[in-house]
Motif scaffolding. Structure first.
Motif, PDB file in Angstrom:
ATOM      1  N   ASP A  28      33.639 -24.001  60.430  1.00  0.00           N
ATOM      2  CA  ASP A  28      34.829 -23.590  59.681  1.00  0.00           C
ATOM      3  C   ASP A  28      34.776 -24.116  58.252  1.00  0.00           C
ATOM      4  O   ASP A  28      35.134 -23.413  57.304  1.00  0.00           O
ATOM      5  CB  ASP A  28      36.081 -24.100  60.404  1.00  0.00           C
ATOM      6  CG  ASP A  28      37.368 -23.763  59.688  1.00  0.00           C
ATOM      7  OD1 ASP A  28      37.468 -22.671  59.100  1.00  0.00           O
ATOM      8  OD2 ASP A  28      38.305 -24.586  59.729  1.00  0.00           O
ATOM      9  N   LEU A 101      44.722 -18.365  63.500  1.00  0.00           N
ATOM     10  CA  LEU A 101      43.946 -18.553  62.281  1.00  0.00           C
ATOM     11  C   LEU A 101      44.470 -19.728  61.457  1.00  0.00           C
ATOM     12  O   LEU A 101      43.696 -20.424  60.790  1.00  0.00           O
ATOM     13  CB  LEU A 101      43.966 -17.275  61.437  1.00  0.00           C
ATOM     14  CG  LEU A 101      43.077 -16.142  61.949  1.00  0.00           C
ATOM     15  CD1 LEU A 101      43.449 -14.822  61.274  1.00  0.00           C
ATOM     16  CD2 LEU A 101      41.610 -16.457  61.699  1.00  0.00           C
ATOM     17  N   ARG A 108      39.128 -19.801  63.592  1.00  0.00           N
ATOM     18  CA  ARG A 108      38.675 -19.629  62.204  1.00  0.00           C
ATOM     19  C   ARG A 108      37.151 -19.627  62.124  1.00  0.00           C
ATOM     20  O   ARG A 108      36.546 -18.827  61.411  1.00  0.00           O
ATOM     21  CB  ARG A 108      39.243 -20.731  61.314  1.00  0.00           C
ATOM     22  CG  ARG A 108      40.743 -20.653  61.100  1.00  0.00           C
ATOM     23  CD  ARG A 108      41.168 -21.469  59.900  1.00  0.00           C
ATOM     24  NE  ARG A 108      40.835 -22.880  60.009  1.00  0.00           N
ATOM     25  CZ  ARG A 108      41.604 -23.804  60.565  1.00  0.00           C
ATOM     26  NH1 ARG A 108      42.767 -23.448  61.096  1.00  0.00           N
ATOM     27  NH2 ARG A 108      41.235 -25.071  60.603  1.00  0.00           N
TER      28      ARG A 108
END
Length: 229
Positions: A28, A101, A108
């Motif tokens: 991420d 999200l 993510r």
């Protein structure tokens, strides 16, 4: 020999989950290309050798992250299923996915990995095909219960609304770190509902949008990565 070993014992499952969560956090933040197994090991507070016990390659870890992201995303669609109003299902599910999200590094990371070319093309394509089909089915059900009034086929609506959502969250991330994601989804659904819903259903669906994306949600300050996903 498979790239990933399936752990059997509870302790082993917990260790695998810790490694996967740590990998998601790294992917991420920095993406697949920059991430290293040593970074993942440090994030998980384990030796690098333990990672190899569960995942033989970095690619295997990334594929496991994508698989977990897919499972969490599709679970949201099931959670908000409303046979009496399939459009309500879509609106509320988009809010649920948007919240993932904002809050879930696994989701993510999976989305970010899905946008990276190369080895993830096939699993990513399968994910989007399945996601689009689920939205197509919802639009078909919405037409059957009289919520739609449009010449567009459910297949057209499904493919384009998934693209619309993907673009909205991507641009929101680039511009504000997704701080305006819920407000942007409010606008997205207002456009869609005004464009394709039956007049008799429009006020009800606009009320669903207002309830699902109240103004306060636009002030949510996510602990999300600044990286483009």
């Amino acid at each position: 020999m498979p790239d990933e070993r399936t752990p059997q014992q509870e302790r082993s499952l917990a260790r695998r989950a810790t490694i996967l969560d740590s990998a998601a956090a790294i992917f991420d933040r920095v993406g697949y290309g920059t991430a290293s197994l040593s970074q993942i090991a440090a994030e998980a507070h384990v030796g690098q050798g333990l990672i190899y016990f569960y995942f033989r390659t970095k690619e295997a870890i990334a594929l496991a992250v994508i698989e977990e992201q897919n499972a969490r995303t599709f679970a949201v669609m099931a959670e908000y299923a409303n046979p009496e109003s399939p459009m309500t299902t879509l609106i509320r599910a988009s809010r649920g996915i948007g919240q993932l999200l904002l809050d879930d590094p696994m989701v993510r990371a999976g989305i970010r990995l899905s946008l990276e070319q190369g080895v993830f093309a096939d699993p990513t394509s399968d994910f989007y095909d399945e996601w689009i089909q689920g939205v197509v089915d919802a639009f078909a059900a919405a037409r059957a219960v009289g919520e739609l009034d449009t010449t567009l086929a459910p297949e057209q609506l499904g493919a384009n609304v998934v693209s619309y959502f993907t673009g909205v969250q991507l641009v929101s991330n680039v511009r504000t770190g997704r701080k305006d994601l819920m407000a942007s989804l409010h606008t997205m659904w207002t456009v869609v509902v005004n464009g394709v819903s039956a007049e008799a259903s429009r006020d009800k669906l606009q009320a669903v949008i207002a309830d699902t994306f109240p103004p306060a949600t636009s002030c949510h300050d996510p602990d999300a990565s600044d990286a483009v996903t």
